[in-house]
Design a protein around this motif. Structure first.
Motif, PDB file in Angstrom:
ATOM      1  N   LEU A  49       0.827  -1.197   0.000  1.00  0.00           N
ATOM      2  CA  LEU A  49       0.000   0.000   0.000  1.00  0.00           C
ATOM      3  C   LEU A  49       0.867   1.255   0.000  1.00  0.00           C
ATOM      4  O   LEU A  49       0.615   2.195  -0.759  1.00  0.00           O
ATOM      5  CB  LEU A  49      -0.928  -0.027   1.210  1.00  0.00           C
ATOM      6  N   GLY A  50       1.896   1.277   0.818  1.00  0.00           N
ATOM      7  CA  GLY A  50       2.787   2.428   0.870  1.00  0.00           C
ATOM      8  C   GLY A  50       3.557   2.639  -0.422  1.00  0.00           C
ATOM      9  O   GLY A  50       3.710   3.772  -0.892  1.00  0.00           O
ATOM     10  N   LEU A  51       4.047   1.570  -1.021  1.00  0.00           N
ATOM     11  CA  LEU A  51       4.766   1.690  -2.291  1.00  0.00           C
ATOM     12  C   LEU A  51       3.854   2.188  -3.406  1.00  0.00           C
ATOM     13  O   LEU A  51       4.235   3.044  -4.206  1.00  0.00           O
ATOM     14  CB  LEU A  51       5.385   0.340  -2.678  1.00  0.00           C
ATOM     15  N   GLY A  52       2.651   1.646  -3.455  1.00  0.00           N
ATOM     16  CA  GLY A  52       1.721   2.051  -4.508  1.00  0.00           C
ATOM     17  C   GLY A  52       1.273   3.490  -4.387  1.00  0.00           C
ATOM     18  O   GLY A  52       1.327   4.264  -5.356  1.00  0.00           O
ATOM     19  N   ILE A  53       0.847   3.900  -3.197  1.00  0.00           N
ATOM     20  CA  ILE A  53       0.400   5.272  -2.997  1.00  0.00           C
ATOM     21  C   ILE A  53       1.574   6.234  -3.138  1.00  0.00           C
ATOM     22  O   ILE A  53       1.425   7.345  -3.649  1.00  0.00           O
ATOM     23  CB  ILE A  53      -0.297   5.429  -1.626  1.00  0.00           C
ATOM     24  N   GLY A  54       2.754   5.829  -2.706  1.00  0.00           N
ATOM     25  CA  GLY A  54       3.946   6.659  -2.879  1.00  0.00           C
ATOM     26  C   GLY A  54       4.256   6.921  -4.338  1.00  0.00           C
ATOM     27  O   GLY A  54       4.602   8.039  -4.727  1.00  0.00           O
ATOM     28  N   ALA A  55       4.121   5.897  -5.160  1.00  0.00           N
ATOM     29  CA  ALA A  55       4.364   6.070  -6.595  1.00  0.00           C
ATOM     30  C   ALA A  55       3.327   6.994  -7.221  1.00  0.00           C
ATOM     31  O   ALA A  55       3.654   7.858  -8.029  1.00  0.00           O
ATOM     32  CB  ALA A  55       4.350   4.708  -7.295  1.00  0.00           C
ATOM     33  N   VAL A  56       2.080   6.836  -6.821  1.00  0.00           N
ATOM     34  CA  VAL A  56       1.004   7.666  -7.381  1.00  0.00           C
ATOM     35  C   VAL A  56       1.165   9.120  -6.955  1.00  0.00           C
ATOM     36  O   VAL A  56       1.103  10.035  -7.787  1.00  0.00           O
ATOM     37  CB  VAL A  56      -0.377   7.121  -6.949  1.00  0.00           C
ATOM     38  N   MET A  57       1.368   9.354  -5.668  1.00  0.00           N
ATOM     39  CA  MET A  57       1.428  10.730  -5.174  1.00  0.00           C
ATOM     40  C   MET A  57       2.661  11.470  -5.668  1.00  0.00           C
ATOM     41  O   MET A  57       2.573  12.641  -6.034  1.00  0.00           O
ATOM     42  CB  MET A  57       1.371  10.748  -3.640  1.00  0.00           C
ATOM     43  N   SER A  58       3.809  10.822  -5.684  1.00  0.00           N
ATOM     44  CA  SER A  58       5.009  11.510  -6.156  1.00  0.00           C
ATOM     45  C   SER A  58       4.908  11.842  -7.635  1.00  0.00           C
ATOM     46  O   SER A  58       5.334  12.915  -8.073  1.00  0.00           O
ATOM     47  CB  SER A  58       6.262  10.676  -5.865  1.00  0.00           C
ATOM     48  N   THR A  59       4.302  10.964  -8.410  1.00  0.00           N
ATOM     49  CA  THR A  59       4.105  11.237  -9.837  1.00  0.00           C
ATOM     50  C   THR A  59       3.097  12.354 -10.039  1.00  0.00           C
ATOM     51  O   THR A  59       3.293  13.237 -10.889  1.00  0.00           O
ATOM     52  CB  THR A  59       3.635   9.959 -10.563  1.00  0.00           C
ATOM     53  N   ALA A  60       2.031  12.358  -9.259  1.00  0.00           N
ATOM     54  CA  ALA A  60       1.014  13.405  -9.382  1.00  0.00           C
ATOM     55  C   ALA A  60       1.576  14.774  -9.009  1.00  0.00           C
ATOM     56  O   ALA A  60       1.321  15.779  -9.698  1.00  0.00           O
ATOM     57  CB  ALA A  60      -0.190  13.071  -8.516  1.00  0.00           C
ATOM     58  N   ILE A  61       2.344  14.843  -7.947  1.00  0.00           N
ATOM     59  CA  ILE A  61       2.910  16.122  -7.524  1.00  0.00           C
ATOM     60  C   ILE A  61       3.961  16.591  -8.529  1.00  0.00           C
ATOM     61  O   ILE A  61       4.043  17.776  -8.843  1.00  0.00           O
ATOM     62  CB  ILE A  61       3.480  16.013  -6.098  1.00  0.00           C
ATOM     63  N   GLN A  62       4.744  15.678  -9.065  1.00  0.00           N
ATOM     64  CA  GLN A  62       5.733  16.050 -10.069  1.00  0.00           C
ATOM     65  C   GLN A  62       5.047  16.609 -11.307  1.00  0.00           C
ATOM     66  O   GLN A  62       5.478  17.606 -11.882  1.00  0.00           O
ATOM     67  CB  GLN A  62       6.606  14.842 -10.430  1.00  0.00           C
ATOM     68  N   GLY A  63       3.957  15.988 -11.719  1.00  0.00           N
ATOM     69  CA  GLY A  63       3.217  16.484 -12.877  1.00  0.00           C
ATOM     70  C   GLY A  63       2.528  17.805 -12.615  1.00  0.00           C
ATOM     71  O   GLY A  63       2.450  18.676 -13.489  1.00  0.00           O
ATOM     72  N   ALA A  64       2.036  17.986 -11.396  1.00  0.00           N
ATOM     73  CA  ALA A  64       1.330  19.221 -11.061  1.00  0.00           C
ATOM     74  C   ALA A  64       2.264  20.410 -10.941  1.00  0.00           C
ATOM     75  O   ALA A  64       1.845  21.550 -11.163  1.00  0.00           O
ATOM     76  CB  ALA A  64       0.557  19.037  -9.760  1.00  0.00           C
ATOM     77  N   THR A  65       3.516  20.169 -10.590  1.00  0.00           N
ATOM     78  CA  THR A  65       4.459  21.279 -10.444  1.00  0.00           C
ATOM     79  C   THR A  65       5.382  21.437 -11.643  1.00  0.00           C
ATOM     80  O   THR A  65       6.241  22.314 -11.638  1.00  0.00           O
ATOM     81  CB  THR A  65       5.311  21.101  -9.172  1.00  0.00           C
ATOM     82  N   ALA A  66       5.218  20.629 -12.658  1.00  0.00           N
ATOM     83  CA  ALA A  66       6.055  20.751 -13.852  1.00  0.00           C
ATOM     84  C   ALA A  66       5.754  22.067 -14.564  1.00  0.00           C
ATOM     85  O   ALA A  66       4.602  22.455 -14.734  1.00  0.00           O
ATOM     86  CB  ALA A  66       5.806  19.568 -14.793  1.00  0.00           C
ATOM     87  N   GLY A  67       6.786  22.763 -14.936  1.00  0.00           N
ATOM     88  CA  GLY A  67       6.618  24.013 -15.663  1.00  0.00           C
ATOM     89  C   GLY A  67       6.346  25.224 -14.791  1.00  0.00           C
ATOM     90  O   GLY A  67       6.110  26.311 -15.302  1.00  0.00           O
ATOM     91  N   ILE A  68       6.375  25.061 -13.483  1.00  0.00           N
ATOM     92  CA  ILE A  68       6.143  26.170 -12.560  1.00  0.00           C
ATOM     93  C   ILE A  68       7.462  26.933 -12.383  1.00  0.00           C
ATOM     94  O   ILE A  68       8.514  26.324 -12.213  1.00  0.00           O
ATOM     95  CB  ILE A  68       5.660  25.650 -11.181  1.00  0.00           C
ATOM     96  N   HIS A  69       7.396  28.246 -12.410  1.00  0.00           N
ATOM     97  CA  HIS A  69       8.592  29.048 -12.171  1.00  0.00           C
ATOM     98  C   HIS A  69       9.064  28.866 -10.736  1.00  0.00           C
ATOM     99  O   HIS A  69       8.271  28.632  -9.827  1.00  0.00           O
ATOM    100  CB  HIS A  69       8.312  30.530 -12.440  1.00  0.00           C
ATOM    101  N   HIS A  70      10.365  28.991 -10.545  1.00  0.00           N
ATOM    102  CA  HIS A  70      10.971  28.764  -9.223  1.00  0.00           C
ATOM    103  C   HIS A  70      10.326  29.631  -8.147  1.00  0.00           C
ATOM    104  O   HIS A  70      10.069  29.161  -7.039  1.00  0.00           O
ATOM    105  CB  HIS A  70      12.470  29.027  -9.294  1.00  0.00           C
TER     106      HIS A  70
END
Length: 85
Positions: A49-70
Motif C-alpha cells: 500500500l505504501g509503495l503504490g500510494i507513494g508512486a502515485v502521489m510523487s508522480t502526481a505532484i511532479q506532474g502538477a508542479t512541472a513548468g512552474i517558475h521557481h
C-alpha cells in the motif's frame, strides 16, 4: 523509484502500476483475522500500500508542479496540498 521510471515509461503507466500495487496491498489487508500476526499478515499489505500510494502521489505532484517558475513553487505546492483535501 518513480523518478527513475517516469522519464522512460510516462506518468500513465507509473500511476496505473501504483494503483494496482496499492490495490494488491488493500486486498491483502482484507484477509486479516482476529489472530493475524503483524509480520506475516499486516506488514506485507502495508508495504504494498505504501509503495503504490507513494508512486502515485510523487508522480502526481511532479506532474502538477512541472513548468512552474521557481518563485511560484511555494504557492503551487500549497495549492496542491490544499486541493488534495
Amino acid at each position: 523509484m518513480p523518478s527513475l521510471v517516469l522519464p522512460k515509461v510516462g506518468p500513465k503507466l507509473v500511476v496505473s502500476a501504483g494503483f494496482l500495487v496499492a490495490a494488491a496491498g488493500k486486498a491483502l489487508l482484507t484477509r486479516l483475522e482476529l489472530y493475524s500476526t503483524y509480520a506475516t499478515h499486516i506488514m506485507p499489505g502495508l508495504i504494498l500500500l505504501g509503495l503504490g500510494i507513494g508512486a502515485v502521489m510523487s508522480t502526481a505532484i511532479q506532474g502538477a508542479t512541472a513548468g512552474i517558475h521557481h518563485e511560484d513553487a511555494g504557492v503551487a505546492s500549497a495549492l496542491i496540498n490544499t486541493g488534495r483535501g
